[in-house]
Design a protein around this motif. Structure first.
Motif, PDB file in Angstrom:
ATOM      1  N   ALA A 126      75.415  94.334  17.759  1.00  0.00           N
ATOM      2  CA  ALA A 126      75.506  94.286  19.218  1.00  0.00           C
ATOM      3  C   ALA A 126      76.962  94.247  19.675  1.00  0.00           C
ATOM      4  CB  ALA A 126      74.741  93.082  19.758  1.00  0.00           C
ATOM      5  N   ALA A 127      77.816  93.588  18.909  1.00  0.00           N
ATOM      6  CA  ALA A 127      79.238  93.551  19.270  1.00  0.00           C
ATOM      7  C   ALA A 127      79.847  94.950  19.187  1.00  0.00           C
ATOM      8  CB  ALA A 127      79.989  92.585  18.359  1.00  0.00           C
ATOM      9  N   LEU A 128      79.521  95.683  18.131  1.00  0.00           N
ATOM     10  CA  LEU A 128      80.020  97.051  18.006  1.00  0.00           C
ATOM     11  C   LEU A 128      79.431  97.948  19.091  1.00  0.00           C
ATOM     12  CD1 LEU A 128      80.031  97.487  14.128  1.00  0.00           C
ATOM     13  CD2 LEU A 128      81.931  96.915  15.640  1.00  0.00           C
ATOM     14  N   THR A 129      78.154  97.742  19.401  1.00  0.00           N
ATOM     15  CA  THR A 129      77.510  98.512  20.463  1.00  0.00           C
ATOM     16  C   THR A 129      78.166  98.221  21.808  1.00  0.00           C
ATOM     17  OG1 THR A 129      75.431  98.490  19.234  1.00  0.00           O
ATOM     18  CG2 THR A 129      75.288  98.969  21.582  1.00  0.00           C
ATOM     19  N   THR A 130      78.545  96.979  22.039  1.00  0.00           N
ATOM     20  CA  THR A 130      79.252  96.616  23.272  1.00  0.00           C
ATOM     21  C   THR A 130      80.536  97.427  23.400  1.00  0.00           C
ATOM     22  OG1 THR A 130      78.345  94.377  23.263  1.00  0.00           O
ATOM     23  CG2 THR A 130      80.385  94.702  24.496  1.00  0.00           C
ATOM     24  N   VAL A 131      81.288  97.505  22.323  1.00  0.00           N
ATOM     25  CA  VAL A 131      82.534  98.280  22.335  1.00  0.00           C
ATOM     26  C   VAL A 131      82.247  99.750  22.632  1.00  0.00           C
ATOM     27  CG1 VAL A 131      84.475  99.076  20.918  1.00  0.00           C
ATOM     28  CG2 VAL A 131      83.747  96.687  20.815  1.00  0.00           C
ATOM     29  N   ALA A 177      73.691  94.520  25.239  1.00  0.00           N
ATOM     30  CA  ALA A 177      74.444  94.379  23.989  1.00  0.00           C
ATOM     31  C   ALA A 177      75.405  93.189  24.067  1.00  0.00           C
ATOM     32  CB  ALA A 177      75.206  95.665  23.686  1.00  0.00           C
ATOM     33  N   PHE A 178      76.065  93.026  25.202  1.00  0.00           N
ATOM     34  CA  PHE A 178      77.006  91.915  25.361  1.00  0.00           C
ATOM     35  C   PHE A 178      76.293  90.572  25.277  1.00  0.00           C
ATOM     36  CE2 PHE A 178      79.098  88.753  28.022  1.00  0.00           C
ATOM     37  CZ  PHE A 178      80.292  88.620  27.324  1.00  0.00           C
ATOM     38  N   LEU A 179      75.148  90.440  25.960  1.00  0.00           N
ATOM     39  CA  LEU A 179      74.407  89.170  25.923  1.00  0.00           C
ATOM     40  C   LEU A 179      74.004  88.820  24.496  1.00  0.00           C
ATOM     41  CD1 LEU A 179      72.162  89.443  29.104  1.00  0.00           C
ATOM     42  CD2 LEU A 179      74.079  87.873  28.726  1.00  0.00           C
ATOM     43  N   ASN A 180      73.609  89.827  23.732  1.00  0.00           N
ATOM     44  CA  ASN A 180      73.218  89.574  22.346  1.00  0.00           C
ATOM     45  C   ASN A 180      74.427  89.186  21.509  1.00  0.00           C
ATOM     46  OD1 ASN A 180      71.879  89.407  19.933  1.00  0.00           O
ATOM     47  ND2 ASN A 180      71.233  91.517  19.874  1.00  0.00           N
ATOM     48  N   SER A 181      75.513  89.926  21.642  1.00  0.00           N
ATOM     49  CA  SER A 181      76.675  89.644  20.790  1.00  0.00           C
ATOM     50  C   SER A 181      77.347  88.320  21.159  1.00  0.00           C
ATOM     51  CB  SER A 181      77.682  90.792  20.861  1.00  0.00           C
ATOM     52  OG  SER A 181      78.271  90.881  22.131  1.00  0.00           O
ATOM     53  N   ALA A 182      77.472  88.025  22.432  1.00  0.00           N
ATOM     54  CA  ALA A 182      78.200  86.831  22.859  1.00  0.00           C
ATOM     55  C   ALA A 182      77.358  85.558  22.819  1.00  0.00           C
ATOM     56  CB  ALA A 182      78.749  87.034  24.272  1.00  0.00           C
ATOM     57  N   PHE A 183      76.081  85.681  23.163  1.00  0.00           N
ATOM     58  CA  PHE A 183      75.251  84.484  23.312  1.00  0.00           C
ATOM     59  C   PHE A 183      74.015  84.447  22.417  1.00  0.00           C
ATOM     60  CE2 PHE A 183      77.284  85.369  27.456  1.00  0.00           C
ATOM     61  CZ  PHE A 183      78.117  84.260  27.509  1.00  0.00           C
ATOM     62  N   GLY A 184      73.783  85.516  21.657  1.00  0.00           N
ATOM     63  CA  GLY A 184      72.598  85.557  20.810  1.00  0.00           C
ATOM     64  C   GLY A 184      71.316  85.766  21.600  1.00  0.00           C
ATOM     65  N   LEU A 185      71.438  86.222  22.839  1.00  0.00           N
ATOM     66  CA  LEU A 185      70.265  86.471  23.675  1.00  0.00           C
ATOM     67  C   LEU A 185      69.902  87.946  23.590  1.00  0.00           C
ATOM     68  CD1 LEU A 185      68.144  85.685  25.753  1.00  0.00           C
ATOM     69  CD2 LEU A 185      69.851  86.057  27.536  1.00  0.00           C
ATOM     70  N   CYS A 186      68.885  88.239  22.821  1.00  0.00           N
ATOM     71  CA  CYS A 186      68.423  89.619  22.641  1.00  0.00           C
ATOM     72  C   CYS A 186      67.312  89.882  23.661  1.00  0.00           C
ATOM     73  CB  CYS A 186      67.924  89.828  21.217  1.00  0.00           C
ATOM     74  SG  CYS A 186      67.187  91.445  20.928  1.00  0.00           S
ATOM     75  N   LEU A 187      67.647  90.627  24.713  1.00  0.00           N
ATOM     76  CA  LEU A 187      66.667  90.886  25.773  1.00  0.00           C
ATOM     77  C   LEU A 187      65.469  91.678  25.255  1.00  0.00           C
ATOM     78  CD1 LEU A 187      69.060  91.726  28.750  1.00  0.00           C
ATOM     79  CD2 LEU A 187      67.891  89.568  28.252  1.00  0.00           C
ATOM     80  N   GLY A 188      65.722  92.662  24.409  1.00  0.00           N
ATOM     81  CA  GLY A 188      64.627  93.452  23.842  1.00  0.00           C
ATOM     82  C   GLY A 188      63.722  92.599  22.965  1.00  0.00           C
ATOM     83  N   CYS A 189      64.319  91.689  22.213  1.00  0.00           N
ATOM     84  CA  CYS A 189      63.523  90.782  21.368  1.00  0.00           C
ATOM     85  C   CYS A 189      62.658  89.869  22.225  1.00  0.00           C
ATOM     86  CB  CYS A 189      64.439  89.951  20.478  1.00  0.00           C
ATOM     87  SG  CYS A 189      65.486  90.907  19.364  1.00  0.00           S
ATOM     88  N   GLU A 190      63.241  89.360  23.298  1.00  0.00           N
ATOM     89  CA  GLU A 190      62.481  88.495  24.215  1.00  0.00           C
ATOM     90  C   GLU A 190      61.345  89.263  24.866  1.00  0.00           C
ATOM     91  OE1 GLU A 190      62.766  85.198  24.456  1.00  0.00           O
ATOM     92  OE2 GLU A 190      64.379  85.276  22.985  1.00  0.00           O
ATOM     93  N   ALA A 191      61.603  90.517  25.251  1.00  0.00           N
ATOM     94  CA  ALA A 191      60.540  91.358  25.836  1.00  0.00           C
ATOM     95  C   ALA A 191      59.425  91.580  24.821  1.00  0.00           C
ATOM     96  CB  ALA A 191      61.114  92.690  26.307  1.00  0.00           C
ATOM     97  N   TYR A 192      59.790  91.827  23.570  1.00  0.00           N
ATOM     98  CA  TYR A 192      58.800  92.020  22.507  1.00  0.00           C
ATOM     99  C   TYR A 192      57.904  90.792  22.389  1.00  0.00           C
ATOM    100  CZ  TYR A 192      56.860  92.419  17.805  1.00  0.00           C
ATOM    101  OH  TYR A 192      56.005  92.459  16.733  1.00  0.00           O
TER     102      TYR A 192
END
Length: 136
Positions: free
Chosen positions: A12-17, A111-126
């Motif tokens: 996610a960090a690389l995806t953010t970039v 991507a930023f929320l996942n990389s910075a805070f570990g909050l994966c929105l797609g995972c939560e939606a799943y």
């Protein structure tokens, strides 16, 4: 399949970039490369270039993970990322720049929320969809 949770955060960090660069340059072609990476990740996140970098270059330098996570939510999140990235590609490559900017912006935030805070929105939606589905 279970995953070291630090791997998806690294990805996610690389995806953010990548999405920052897409937004700064308006490159639909770079977004297309990211779409391919998401497509591979929807099949198996460990096989993406980011996953391979993590597995072979980063993970050996870290302590073993304390816990592991199910890969299904991560695969779903990769598929959602693919959807937003396809919208981004379509927008930029067709000349509808605002569509590209909107798609890339949504993907960047996720991507930023996942990389910075570990909050994966797609995972939560799943997980939410899984809870809302009737028992079979």
């Amino acid at each position: 399949m279970t995953l070291d949770p630090r791997g998806p955060r690294f990805s996610a960090a690389l995806t953010t970039v990548v999405f920052v660069i897409v937004l700064l340059t308006g490159s639909g072609w770079l977004a297309l490369v990211q779409a391919v990476i998401f497509a591979v990740g929807a099949y198996d996140p460990r096989l993406t270039p980011y996953g391979l970098l993590y597995r072979y270059l980063v993970a050996p330098r870290l302590a073993p993970p304390v816990e592991r996570e199910d890969g299904a939510p991560v695969r779903f999140a990769q598929a959602v990322g693919l959807l937003f990235t396809v919208v981004t590609v379509a927008g930029y490559l067709s000349g509808v720049t605002v569509l590209g900017v909107v798609g890339a912006s949504f993907a960047l935030v996720a991507a930023f929320l996942n990389s910075a805070f570990g909050l994966c929105l797609g995972c939560e939606a799943y997980l939410l969809i899984k809870r809302l589905r009737p028992a079979q």
